[in-house]
Design an enzyme around this catalytic site. Sequence first.
Site, PDB file in Angstrom:
ATOM      1  N   ASP A  60     -74.935  61.868  48.961  1.00 34.25           N
ATOM      2  CA  ASP A  60     -75.738  62.632  49.907  1.00 34.25           C
ATOM      3  C   ASP A  60     -75.687  61.972  51.285  1.00 34.25           C
ATOM      4  OD1 ASP A  60     -77.855  64.756  50.329  1.00 34.25           O
ATOM      5  OD2 ASP A  60     -79.008  62.976  50.864  1.00 34.25           O
TER       6      ASP A  60
ATOM      7  N   GLU B 288     -70.719  63.985  51.131  1.00 39.21           N
ATOM      8  CA  GLU B 288     -71.297  64.964  52.041  1.00 39.21           C
ATOM      9  C   GLU B 288     -71.114  64.350  53.428  1.00 39.21           C
ATOM     10  OE1 GLU B 288     -75.336  67.621  52.479  1.00 39.21           O
ATOM     11  OE2 GLU B 288     -75.567  65.474  52.130  1.00 39.21           O
TER      12      GLU B 288
END
Length: 803
Positions: free
Chosen positions: A432, A488
């Site tokens: 993330d 990401e």
Amino acid sequence: MASLPHCLSARPLVVAAAPGRPGPGPGPWLRGGARRRNAAFSAGNAGRRVGLRRSVASAVEVGVGEDEEEGVEEEEEEVEAVVMPERYALGGACRVLAGMPAPLGATALDGGVNFAVYSAGASAASLCLFTPDDLEADEVTEEVPLDPLFNRTGNVWHVFIEGELHNMLYGYRFDGMFAPHCGQYFDVSNVVVDPYAKAVISRGEYGVPGPGGDCWPQMAGMIPLPYSTFDWQGDLPLRYPQKDLVIYEMHLRGFTKHSSSNVEHPGTYIGAISKLDYLKELGVNCVELMPCHEFNELEYFSCSSKMNFWGYSTINFFSPMIRYSSGGIRNCGRDAINEFKTFVREAHKRGIEVIMDVVFNHTAEGNEKGPILSFRGIDNSTYYMLAPKGEFYNYSGCGNTFNCNHPVVREFIVDCLRYWVTEMHVDGFRFDLASIMTRGCSLWDPVNVYGSPVEGDMTTTGTPLATPPLIDMISNDPILGDVKLIAEAWDAGGLYQVGQFPHWKIWSEWNGKYRDIVRQFIKGTDGFAGGFAECLCGSPHLYQAGGRKPWHSINFVCAHDGFTLADLVTYNKKYNSSNGEDNRDGENHNLSWNCGEEGEFAGLSVKRLRKRQMRNFFVSLMVSQGVPMFYMGDEYGHTKGGNNNTYCHDHYVNYFRWDKKEESSDLQRFCSLMTKFRKQCESLGLADFPTAQRLHWHGHQPGKPDWSETSRFVAFSTKDETKGEIYVAFNASHLPAVVGLPERPGYRWEPLVDTGKPAPYDFLTDDLPDRAHAVHLFSHFLNSNLYPMLSYSSIILELQPDD
């Protein structure tokens, strides 16, 4: 189970002796200094001092060399040691020894447990032991002060407890400077969680506060056993080539929590196992689990009724989320570990890999107003990226930024990833806000913080690095080099690295540009035909020049962030008022189109168009080079009512609706058939970018693609080892079109997929009862190498030999 190291077994009792410390003379040990060395437990606990009388001869037993005996008087002197009291909680007497600085964490060995924790800035530390009952009562069962001379090596505090610690928990107290303006938050009144704890115990039931309504009750780590009882049943990594993956992003609790799931333990690892066969039937061979590390779902509950449902706010990175376990805190968290392992094992049995969404960009401790739970109370200036006056950099948008490229922190992250691969058998990780992991660290050095010259340049805290040490370390790790690594490639500080993330030819990326371009083209925006074609080819404009392949692009249209697939074609704007932030939160740039009317309650023609558009998006995803990923529930048209940021809702809006799946079986059938079709077609999952010899572009006429600004039509044909040749076309115009097909003498084009047709004729399977009649209806077109397409529709045709 490891054996008791010689440095521990050779020094059985006397804490005054310093196991492993080279060559000190007897003076500091025997002339009074020993009486202050780990001599008692802290005030208010049940420790007791045990006086021992020993001679110099006994000193030899604990490490005093014979040459050091010379000149020492043969007199007995009282030396204090620590024997832990014989209490039911500890299973008998335990003895305290100096311990070892490695490995970090609590390590079960023959005869006891070694504890080691990093803290460079602490002036004092103690190990706190709990029984489960005492933890619930917020009472420390036993506290063992750690002597900086004997229980510290470098910046690691350590101690060995010899004896039985079964069903015990632990934490630490650290003393030192509490000066936020200097980046220090040491507070001896707090018992903090070891970052290396393998399970974290606090509340047992999901969503239920602790005693007295406390949303942040005392937490403690599980003390491990020297053996594991889990049976992997021969489980081995599946090691699918990444190009062959079909990824399903899912929230573990949300997957089975709705009552319509009809599972025995809804919202748990065990409950999810009951539905793995559904995923296999759907054509999924990889699940990407939203955060399953220990987090506090009641993080926001004390100031509002919101829940931290998604879990992007980690407390401990080694521990599986305890309250996703049907056993909860039972057995000190070991049941939760075993249930997670069972989920992975059973997924592998069904041919499904498991990727974890990991959040190494920030923690639940927030900014300077946040709680002291673990990292902050252990060594704040090491674990967090700090400004010169102690302020927290906030590249995560969540109050703090994990100091990923600090030498200690990057070693911690790699240790954690290795643990989940070797001990928990996961197949990969999605990182993330991974761009934070490429930013320069803060070392709490004024020269470094303000910027130190590096080859004539200034490298300041947070500067994006071309070769980030952490990414380098992960990429070249002998254990992690064989797992899936997905970034990401952006963060909340404005760093956007899609196509440019440091990769070592190993890292893949969530391709956010794919999402945006496909959304624009499918809804009929001018100027995106060429970009859409690039997406169909695996985004070579992003990945080819850097030496990567199509499968380094994780293609998606929708994910947990933003609209669901159904909401993408239903709403032109977000409806996030239920989040309690006056609709200010969530993305405003959604690139959605409601197909003519806003909201679910629309006319029949609008609803038909929405169904076509959802299918068009799914077709584009499954025929694109790269790795397709879709979000849980999109296969049946799950709606969140236009809320594009449902992080805080623990109810139906985030739950997989098994009852709705049955009601929307037509869309679910279509999606399942498309995933299987992709697997059948060798040409749709290439190891490299397609060439002109294999793939041919077409417009409304064969061989004449239209890349103009106003073009809304893209088509291609490609040779396929199993299908021979397939033809794929997208008409994103508001007008229907009759398409000319490439001539293939001796062959004919036969329809397979047409999103303009009602189910089940949107996908013509061989077992469809009236398939022949459906094909015959188009024969007069196909005999002329033509095919009629509705507006906003897509088709797939297969080349078949002429009869």
